[in-house]
Design a protein around this motif. Structure first.
Motif, PDB file in Angstrom:
ATOM      1  N   ALA A  31      42.853  -3.889 -22.236  1.00 15.77           N
ATOM      2  CA  ALA A  31      41.997  -2.907 -21.566  1.00 15.77           C
ATOM      3  C   ALA A  31      41.491  -1.869 -22.573  1.00 15.77           C
ATOM      4  N   GLN A  32      42.361  -1.459 -23.483  1.00 14.86           N
ATOM      5  CA  GLN A  32      41.947  -0.488 -24.498  1.00 14.86           C
ATOM      6  C   GLN A  32      40.882  -1.082 -25.414  1.00 14.86           C
ATOM      7  N   LEU A  33      41.063  -2.323 -25.813  1.00 16.91           N
ATOM      8  CA  LEU A  33      40.058  -2.976 -26.653  1.00 16.91           C
ATOM      9  C   LEU A  33      38.728  -3.103 -25.923  1.00 16.91           C
ATOM     10  N   SER A  34      38.790  -3.393 -24.640  1.00 16.51           N
ATOM     11  CA  SER A  34      37.568  -3.516 -23.857  1.00 16.51           C
ATOM     12  C   SER A  34      36.826  -2.187 -23.786  1.00 16.51           C
ATOM     13  N   ARG A  35      37.576  -1.083 -23.605  1.00 19.89           N
ATOM     14  CA  ARG A  35      36.947   0.241 -23.548  1.00 19.89           C
ATOM     15  C   ARG A  35      36.306   0.595 -24.890  1.00 19.89           C
ATOM     16  N   LEU A  36      36.990   0.266 -25.966  1.00 18.91           N
ATOM     17  CA  LEU A  36      36.496   0.627 -27.294  1.00 18.91           C
ATOM     18  C   LEU A  36      35.430  -0.334 -27.807  1.00 18.91           C
ATOM     19  N   GLY A  37      35.448  -1.559 -27.292  1.00 21.34           N
ATOM     20  CA  GLY A  37      34.449  -2.528 -27.729  1.00 21.34           C
ATOM     21  C   GLY A  37      34.585  -2.948 -29.173  1.00 21.34           C
ATOM     22  N   LEU A  38      35.798  -2.934 -29.707  1.00 17.36           N
ATOM     23  CA  LEU A  38      35.993  -3.319 -31.103  1.00 17.36           C
ATOM     24  C   LEU A  38      36.016  -4.839 -31.241  1.00 17.36           C
ATOM     25  N   PRO A  39      35.366  -5.384 -32.263  1.00 17.86           N
ATOM     26  CA  PRO A  39      35.232  -6.844 -32.378  1.00 17.86           C
ATOM     27  C   PRO A  39      36.508  -7.506 -32.901  1.00 17.86           C
ATOM     28  N   ARG A  40      36.608  -8.811 -32.644  1.00 18.54           N
ATOM     29  CA  ARG A  40      37.793  -9.573 -33.022  1.00 18.54           C
ATOM     30  C   ARG A  40      37.971  -9.664 -34.529  1.00 18.54           C
ATOM     31  N   ASP A  41      36.889  -9.578 -35.286  1.00 22.18           N
ATOM     32  CA  ASP A  41      37.066  -9.660 -36.736  1.00 22.18           C
ATOM     33  C   ASP A  41      37.531  -8.340 -37.329  1.00 22.18           C
ATOM     34  N   TYR A  42      37.706  -7.312 -36.471  1.00 23.35           N
ATOM     35  CA  TYR A  42      38.372  -6.085 -36.919  1.00 23.35           C
ATOM     36  C   TYR A  42      39.799  -6.019 -36.387  1.00 23.35           C
TER      37      TYR A  42
END
Length: 648
Positions: free
Chosen positions: A353-364
């Motif tokens: 959920a946190q990753l979804s909110r931040l929108g950070l990509p998988r290669d990071y």
């Protein structure tokens, strides 16, 4: 930027001659040819390549990167010009960058087959950062700013010689052409800056005129009836803030760097890219023998729920480090790629959920379940973990040696600098008996304790804030459990090049004991046992039975856990003191220090920022983060606190 999420572009390739953006109902370039359009409209309007002839540096700012054709056309013109500038810096802003696979498709039949693949190879993770991509032995720099143009025009620290105004059609993309954005160009414009655009809409021309540009209409490209050609000719020139002026005089070619660890050698490398040759001085017998002397160290990014200053800075630094290590390649003795950091507060659902909110990509960064983390690490981990594909571990001494080779710096070892003295435009490094060891118009304090001692004479208030942290690491020569990749979270563990591992580390502020302590080994090994869930092996960690090897070192840190990078503010100055950028700096004196335990991950970005500050090049970091690492920030905080105190 409160929301770091980047929404990649959706590109319609159904017409190969003119790929389009359905969201903006517009094409990326004319069907008559992307490179031809770039050469006519943008290079032509800005009188390039002629205007950059024989300059040490030429800076271009583009307001829409798109498919990258304007950059490639400009790079091609630079490469084929015998009178080209020494360094070309191309700054480009893009709110909706292409995914790597779409960029590859856009350039699969590129008429510039030598250049387009290099752009694709360097294409960064799509994070809301300023990505500094280097080409042509660093003589061509692409500063790619991902995010909203309004945000970036406030955050850029640069002096621009030419503007490429290339957003989508003003009717579908009005924010890229409004008076607010066009006025923001004037803050960045160098004297006699020029601008070009394919758009001749009345409000575009009026906006440029209001921003201080003299605007003319010239013949357009292909079926376009006209295009804008503009020159910056304001009635009043904005004064550059004192804290943003170049730290070294124009033409500086020599620097002294105090400290031959990660920070110092990274500065030597970054300054060499700006044409400044360094002499690196250290009181020890060789490089990387103090806090940079551990046999292995970690590097990785971070994230937090609000994407605050620390998360943004660490992300920018991690991406810069990843790019540098890729360039160094086989020069390093060893490199362990990828890193797991345990998450002890959130479950996998909370992490996702946190990753979804931040929108950070998988290669990071990626959220890994406990089972996935176990599989990846080979350890019996008890928690889920964040996986940083660009993170990892390496030997600091090997990193330092590679940076020194790249920099071609001179070195002076077993030489103790006791004092710095400014005389006739030169900083003199003085020894114990007052003799001049070396001198240059620029000096960089980049050591640990030694730099702090020198800083005590120059800025005692700032030096007094710095924290010395003792750290002891422990080595197991053999272990039945070894991590397949570096793991951090409950301490850390790095597999060595044999059958053992390094683990640690302690953190004791103000502790000056240099001896290896059994109690610290016990703490490190107990932490390793907890990390790897090795309950049955705890008795074997009794250091009285088989004392492990280890190392003690000291890290230098600031109270806010961010480094000191930039010019040292003058002790007394007039004018505004409420922001770091307004404080004037001591001539030719720069700091790149106090990196705590993050020297590997921070050194590359910090050195690039410092080299740009020294030379007056565009800063590869946004202004808000630059203020956050500015040595003047503590003086500003003290000033603000003084204003906030109730008057007696």
């Amino acid at each position: 930027m409160k929301n770091p999420s980047i929404t990649p572009a959706v590109v319609d390739f159904s017409d190969p001659a003119a790929p389009s953006a359905p969201a903006f109902e517009d094409v990326y370039h004319s069907r008559a040819g992307a490179l031809a359009q770039a050469r006519h409209v943008f290079l032509g309007a800005n009188q390039l390549p002629g205007r950059w002839a024989a300059r040490p540096r030429f800076v271009i700012l583009e307001t829409g990167f798109g498919l990258g054709n304007n950059f490639l056309a400009t790079w091609d013109a630079w490469a084929n010009d015998p009178d080209r500038c020494e360094q070309l810096v191309f700054i480009s802003i893009e709110k909706h960058p292409l995914r790597r696979e779409d960029l590859a498709r856009a350039h699969q039949n590129s008429p510039l087959p030598d250049l387009a693949p290099q752009l694709l190879e360097a294409w960064p993770p799509l994070t809301a950062n300023l990505h500094r991509l280097s080409f042509a032995d660093s003589r061509v720099q692409l500063l790619l700013c991902l995010g909203d143009a309004r945000h970036w025009l406030r955050e850029l620290v640069a002096e621009v010689d030419a503007f490429y105004l290339d957003g989508f059609n003003p009717r579908q993309n009005p924010e890229m052409w409004d008076s607010y954005l066009l006025k923001a160009l004037s803050r960045l414009a160098a004297p006699d800056a020029t601008a070009g655009s394919w758009s001749v809409a009345p409000h575009v021309r009026e906006g440029l005129q209001a921003a201080g540009f003299h605007v003319e209409r010239h013949r357009g490209f292909a079926n376009k009836g006209g295009m804008c050609v503009a020159r910056y000719a304001p009635r009043h020139v904005l004064e550059k803030p004192a804290g943003r002026l170049a730290l070294a005089p124009p033409g500086t070619q020599k620097a002294l760097i105090i400290g031959a660890g990660l920070a110092g050698t990274a500065c030597a490398w970054a300054l060499a890219e700006q044409g400044i040759h360094s002499t690196v001085i250290d009181r020890r017998s060789g490089p990387a023998q103090a806090s940079s002397g551990n046999p292995g160290g970690l590097f990785h990014g971070t994230l937090n729920p609000d994407d605050g200053v620390h998360a943004r800075f660490n992300r920018a630094a991690a991406l810069a480090t990843e790019r540098l290590l890729k360039a160094l390649g086989p020069e390093l003795p060893w490199l362990q790629q990828g890193l797991l950091r345990l998450e002890t507060r959130l479950d996998l659902g909370g992490m996702q959920a946190q990753l979804s909110r931040l929108g950070l990509p998988r290669d990071y960064v990626q959220a890994m379940s406990q089972a996935q983390a176990r599989e990846l690490s080979g350890l019996d981990l008890q928690y889920p973990a964040w996986f940083y594909p660009g993170g990892g571990a390496l030997p600091p001494a090997g990193f330092v040696a590679a940076l020194l080779r790249k920099s071609k710096a001179e070195t002076m070892y077993s030489v103790g600098v006791e004092r710095l003295h400014w005389l006739d435009g030169q900083w003199q490094a003085l020894g114990a008996d007052g003799q001049v060891l070396a001198q240059a118009p620029l000096v960089v304090l980049a050591g640990g304790h030694e730099a702090q001692v020198l800083l005590q004479d120059l800025a005692p208030d700032l030096a007094g804030l710095l924290l010395q942290q003792r750290g002891q690491i422990s080595h197991l020569a053999a272990s039945s459990a070894r991590p397949r990749l570096p793991v951090a979270g409950l301490g850390y563990a790095i597999a060595d090049q044999g059958q053992g591992l390094w683990c640690g580390a302690t953190n004791q502020v103000g502790d000056t004991d240099p001896t290896l302590r059994a109690s610290d080994h016990a703490a490190n090994l107990a932490q390793w046992a907890e990390l790897a869930h090795l309950e049955d092996l705890r008795p074997a960690f009794d250091p009285s039975l088989a004392p492990p090897l280890g190392r003690v070192g000291w890290r230098l840190a600031t109270p806010d856990r961010l480094p000191l990078v930039g010019g040292l503010p003058m002790a007394r100055s007039e004018g505004r003191r409420d922001q770091p950028r307004f404080l004037p700096r001591q001539a030719g004196l720069a700091l790149c220090m106090a990196m705590g335990s993050r020297g590997i991950g921070w050194a590359s970005l910090c050195a690039q920022v410092l080299a740009a500050q020294v030379s007056g090049a565009p800063i590869p970091l946004e202004a808000s983060l630059l203020d956050a690492i500015d040595p003047a920030r503590f003086a500003v905080r003290a000033y603000r606190q003084g204003l906030a105190q109730p008057q007696a």
